[in-house]
Design an enzyme around this catalytic site. Structure first.
Site, PDB file in Angstrom:
ATOM      1  N   GLU A  99       0.787  -1.069  -0.116  1.00  0.00           N
ATOM      2  CA  GLU A  99      -0.012   0.024   0.064  1.00  0.00           C
ATOM      3  C   GLU A  99       0.795   1.351  -0.086  1.00  0.00           C
ATOM      4  O   GLU A  99       0.452   2.416  -0.727  1.00  0.00           O
ATOM      5  CB  GLU A  99      -1.067  -0.152   1.193  1.00  0.00           C
ATOM      6  CG  GLU A  99      -1.982  -1.155   1.156  1.00  0.00           C
ATOM      7  CD  GLU A  99      -1.456  -2.235   2.245  1.00  0.00           C
ATOM      8  OE1 GLU A  99      -2.333  -2.995   2.718  1.00  0.00           O
ATOM      9  OE2 GLU A  99      -0.299  -2.625   2.026  1.00  0.00           O
TER      10      GLU A  99
ATOM     11  N   CYS B  76      -2.788  -3.386   7.309  1.00  0.00           N
ATOM     12  CA  CYS B  76      -2.388  -3.531   8.782  1.00  0.00           C
ATOM     13  C   CYS B  76      -2.570  -2.202   9.433  1.00  0.00           C
ATOM     14  O   CYS B  76      -2.359  -1.174   9.045  1.00  0.00           O
ATOM     15  CB  CYS B  76      -1.085  -4.008   8.660  1.00  0.00           C
ATOM     16  SG  CYS B  76       0.149  -2.953   8.282  1.00  0.00           S
TER      17      CYS B  76
ATOM     18  N   SER C 193      14.145 -42.484 -11.955  1.00  0.00           N
ATOM     19  CA  SER C 193      13.226 -41.451 -11.639  1.00  0.00           C
ATOM     20  C   SER C 193      13.495 -40.369 -12.693  1.00  0.00           C
ATOM     21  O   SER C 193      12.354 -39.300 -12.633  1.00  0.00           O
ATOM     22  CB  SER C 193      12.836 -41.194 -10.246  1.00  0.00           C
ATOM     23  OG  SER C 193      13.761 -40.499  -9.992  1.00  0.00           O
TER      24      SER C 193
ATOM     25  N   TRP D  38      13.050 -38.858 -16.506  1.00  0.00           N
ATOM     26  CA  TRP D  38      12.123 -37.853 -15.653  1.00  0.00           C
ATOM     27  C   TRP D  38      10.683 -38.637 -15.827  1.00  0.00           C
ATOM     28  O   TRP D  38      10.437 -39.256 -16.945  1.00  0.00           O
ATOM     29  CB  TRP D  38      12.125 -36.587 -16.181  1.00  0.00           C
ATOM     30  CG  TRP D  38      13.432 -36.087 -16.182  1.00  0.00           C
ATOM     31  CD1 TRP D  38      14.395 -35.622 -16.917  1.00  0.00           C
ATOM     32  CD2 TRP D  38      13.975 -35.313 -14.869  1.00  0.00           C
ATOM     33  NE1 TRP D  38      15.483 -34.859 -16.657  1.00  0.00           N
ATOM     34  CE2 TRP D  38      15.404 -34.922 -15.146  1.00  0.00           C
ATOM     35  CE3 TRP D  38      13.630 -35.244 -13.561  1.00  0.00           C
ATOM     36  CZ2 TRP D  38      16.162 -33.946 -14.185  1.00  0.00           C
ATOM     37  CZ3 TRP D  38      14.208 -34.654 -12.924  1.00  0.00           C
ATOM     38  CH2 TRP D  38      15.610 -33.915 -13.012  1.00  0.00           C
TER      39      TRP D  38
ATOM     40  N   ARG E 235       9.113 -23.820  -5.702  1.00  0.00           N
ATOM     41  CA  ARG E 235      10.442 -23.728  -4.942  1.00  0.00           C
ATOM     42  C   ARG E 235      10.578 -22.443  -4.504  1.00  0.00           C
ATOM     43  O   ARG E 235      11.070 -21.884  -3.432  1.00  0.00           O
ATOM     44  CB  ARG E 235      11.723 -24.477  -5.618  1.00  0.00           C
ATOM     45  CG  ARG E 235      11.795 -25.953  -5.676  1.00  0.00           C
ATOM     46  CD  ARG E 235      12.736 -26.397  -5.936  1.00  0.00           C
ATOM     47  NE  ARG E 235      12.821 -28.017  -5.985  1.00  0.00           N
ATOM     48  CZ  ARG E 235      13.822 -28.790  -6.340  1.00  0.00           C
ATOM     49  NH1 ARG E 235      14.964 -27.970  -6.915  1.00  0.00           N
ATOM     50  NH2 ARG E 235      13.758 -29.933  -6.283  1.00  0.00           N
TER      51      ARG E 235
ATOM     52  N   ARG F 165      15.706 -22.503  -9.466  1.00  0.00           N
ATOM     53  CA  ARG F 165      16.343 -22.012 -10.483  1.00  0.00           C
ATOM     54  C   ARG F 165      15.442 -21.333 -11.478  1.00  0.00           C
ATOM     55  O   ARG F 165      14.293 -21.551 -11.662  1.00  0.00           O
ATOM     56  CB  ARG F 165      17.194 -23.100 -11.041  1.00  0.00           C
ATOM     57  CG  ARG F 165      18.166 -23.918  -9.931  1.00  0.00           C
ATOM     58  CD  ARG F 165      18.933 -24.888 -10.759  1.00  0.00           C
ATOM     59  NE  ARG F 165      17.933 -26.180 -11.334  1.00  0.00           N
ATOM     60  CZ  ARG F 165      17.471 -27.007 -10.481  1.00  0.00           C
ATOM     61  NH1 ARG F 165      18.132 -26.928  -8.972  1.00  0.00           N
ATOM     62  NH2 ARG F 165      16.803 -28.014 -10.844  1.00  0.00           N
TER      63      ARG F 165
ATOM     64  N   GLU G 230       9.271 -32.615  -0.649  1.00  0.00           N
ATOM     65  CA  GLU G 230       9.704 -33.295  -1.847  1.00  0.00           C
ATOM     66  C   GLU G 230      10.563 -34.704  -1.690  1.00  0.00           C
ATOM     67  O   GLU G 230      11.322 -34.995  -2.422  1.00  0.00           O
ATOM     68  CB  GLU G 230      10.358 -32.580  -2.665  1.00  0.00           C
ATOM     69  CG  GLU G 230       9.779 -31.289  -3.196  1.00  0.00           C
ATOM     70  CD  GLU G 230      10.814 -30.441  -4.236  1.00  0.00           C
ATOM     71  OE1 GLU G 230      11.311 -31.230  -5.386  1.00  0.00           O
ATOM     72  OE2 GLU G 230      10.787 -29.397  -4.585  1.00  0.00           O
TER      73      GLU G 230
ATOM     74  N   GLY H 278      10.548 -39.010  -0.867  1.00  0.00           N
ATOM     75  CA  GLY H 278       9.980 -40.055  -1.613  1.00  0.00           C
ATOM     76  C   GLY H 278       8.770 -40.663  -0.788  1.00  0.00           C
ATOM     77  O   GLY H 278       8.147 -40.078   0.148  1.00  0.00           O
TER      78      GLY H 278
END
Length: 378
Positions: free
Chosen positions: A49, A72, A164, A166, A180, A203, A292, A294
Site C-alpha cells: 500500500e 495492517c 526416476s 524423468w 520452490r 532456479r 519433496e 519419497g
C-alpha cells in the site's frame, strides 16, 4: 482484468520474497485510471500500500485502493498502513481477504471506516490461496506443509531399478521451480540425498539459482548425508535434522562441510519427531514448507496428519513393476473409509502432464485457518 485481480497478480509475482510477512499486491485507481501500484517488499521494507501511495503522490487523494489483504493497523518493523491510507485522503478501500493475524483481523477495516473511508470486501480468484500458509503460521506457529510428487499413470514415482529421471516433462519441472521459489524451505529424506544427490535449489529457466534460496532440510536420524553432497555447495543454507542417535563426529563433519545440524527428539520409530521439527521450523520463520521426499517421507507426514496441501503431477506413462516405488507409503489406513480425501480440488494441464491440487481432509477435520469467512465482515 479487474483492478483487484491485477493486485492479486502483483502479489503472486513476489511470493516467497516477503516471508514471514504475507505477499500483498495493491493498486490505486482514480477516475478509472491506475495511478499507483505496488507489492510488499522484503521484511523491514515498505508494504504494498505504501509503495502504491508513494507512486501516486498527490493523485492518491480521492482515489480508491485495491489491496489483496486487509491493511495492517499495528506497528511492526514499519508503521501501520491504515494511518498512511487515511493521511493520503483515500476515499474507498477494497480488500480481498481479511487479515488472519488476530492482532489485525477486522481492526484495520474498523479503523478505516471510523475515519470515514468506505470499505468493501471484494473476493478475487487466487486471493485466499495467497494467505493460507501465512494464516496457519500466524495462528499456530507451525509451517503450512505442501507435499509434492510426480507419478506415472499407474502410480509409480520410479521404476523397479530406482530410475526416476524423468517422470514428468520439462513444463512440469519448470512449474516445480516456481513452487520452490515461493516456499521458505524444501524437505527431503536422507534416502533422496543418498540416491539422487539433489541440488534442491530454486532456479530460473536457464538453470541459474536465484539469489534468495529456500532452506534445504534433510531428515537424517543418524547424520548419514554424504559430506560431498552437491546441495552443501549450493547457494542458501542446508539443515540436517537429526536425533541423539547420530554420532557426534558425523554431525561435526557435516557442520564443517557447510551444513547446520539440529538435534531433535526421536519418535517410536527412532526417526526424527516431525512435530518437534515443525515447531523448530516454525520458530525460525518457515511459513511455507515444501516436502519433496519419497514415499516413506510422504507417508510419515500423512500418518502424522501434517499435510495441508497436495500437488500431484500425473504423467501419461506406465512403468509397471511390483517393486516400483509409490508416492505415499508409511503405515497407511486400514479401511477406505479412513482415507484422506482431497477437497477444494482443481486440475491443470501442464505440457503432457496433469497436475492435481487439493487439501487432504478426513470427515471430522476442517482447519480454522482455511475457514476465513469474508462474508461475515460485510
Amino acid at each position: 482484468m479487474s483492478h483487484m485481480q491485477r493486485a492479486v497478480e502483483l502479489a503472486y509475482e513476489i511470493m516467497g520474497s516477503t516471508s514471514p510477512n504475507p505477499a500483498v499486491g495493491a493498486v490505486l485507481v482514480k477516475d478509472g485510471v491506475e495511478v499507483g501500484s505496488g507489492a510488499t517488499q522484503p521484511p523491514g521494507r515498505s508494504h504494498a500500500e505504501i509503495i502504491a501511495l508513494n507512486q501516486a503522490s498527490d493523485q492518491a487523494r480521492g482515489a480508491t485502493l485495491y489491496t489483496t489483504l486487509e491493511p495492517c493497523c499495528t506497528w511492526g518493523r514499519t508503521p501501520p498502513c491504515t494511518q498512511a491510507i487515511i493521511a493520503a485522503g483515500i476515499t474507498e478501500v477494497h480488500f480481498a481477504v481479511i487479515d488472519p493475524n488476530p492482532n489485525v483481523s477486522g481492526n484495520g477495516r474498523d479503523e478505516l471506516e471510523a475515519a470515514g473511508i468506505r470499505v468493501v470486501v471484494e473476493e478475487a480468484d487466487g486471493a485466499r490461496e495467497l494467505y493460507e500458509a501465512f494464516a496457519k503460521h500466524i495462528q499456530t506457529g507451525a509451517p503450512f506443509v505442501t507435499v509434492k510428487y510426480a507419478m506415472t499413470l499407474d502410480g509409480k514415482i520410479a521404476t523397479h531399478t530406482g530410475d526416476s529421471k524423468w517422470v514428468t516433462g520439462a513444463e512440469a519441472r519448470k512449474y516445480v521451480q516456481a513452487m520452490r521459489r515461493a516456499c521458505d524451505a524444501i524437505l527431503v529424506g536422507v534416502n533422496t540425498a543418498l540416491t539422487d544427490d539433489p541440488y534442491l535449489t530454486a532456479r530460473d529457466d536457464v538453470g541459474t539459482p536465484f539469489e534468495r534460496q529456500p532452506l534445504r532440510v534433510v531428515l537424517d536420524s543418524v547424520c548419514s548425508t554424504p559430506l560431498k553432497s552437491v546441495m552443501l555447495g549450493q547457494p542458501g543454507a542446508t539443515l540436517i535434522a537429526t536425533t541423539e542417535a547420530a554420532p557426534d563426529a558425523r554431525a561435526l563433519a557435516l557442520e564443517q562441510a557447510g551444513a547446520e545440524v539440529v538435534v531433535l527428539p526421536s519418535g517410536q520409530d527412532r526417526r526424527v519427531d516431525l512435530i518437534a521439527l515443525m515447531e523448530h521450523l516454525g520458530s525460525r520463520g518457515v511459513v511455507n514448507l515444501l516436502v519433496e521426499g519419497g514415499g516413506s517421507v510422504h507417508g510419515t507426514f500423512f500418518d502424522a496428519g501434517l499435510v495441508d496441501k497436495v500437488y500431484a503431477f500425473v504423467a501419461p506413462q506406465i512403468v509397471g513393476g511390483e517393486t516400483s516405488l509409490s508416492p505415499v507409503e508409511g503405515s497407511g489406513v486400514e479401511m477406505m473409509a479412513d482415507s484422506w480425501n482431497l477437497t477444494g480440488t482443481r486440475t491443470e494441464h501442464i505440457g503432457l502432464d496433469w497436475l492435481i491440487i487439493g487439501y487432504p481432509r478426513k470427515k471430522s477435520y476442517v482447519p480454522e485457518f482455511l475457514d476465513i469467512n469474508v462474508e461475515e465482515l460485510e
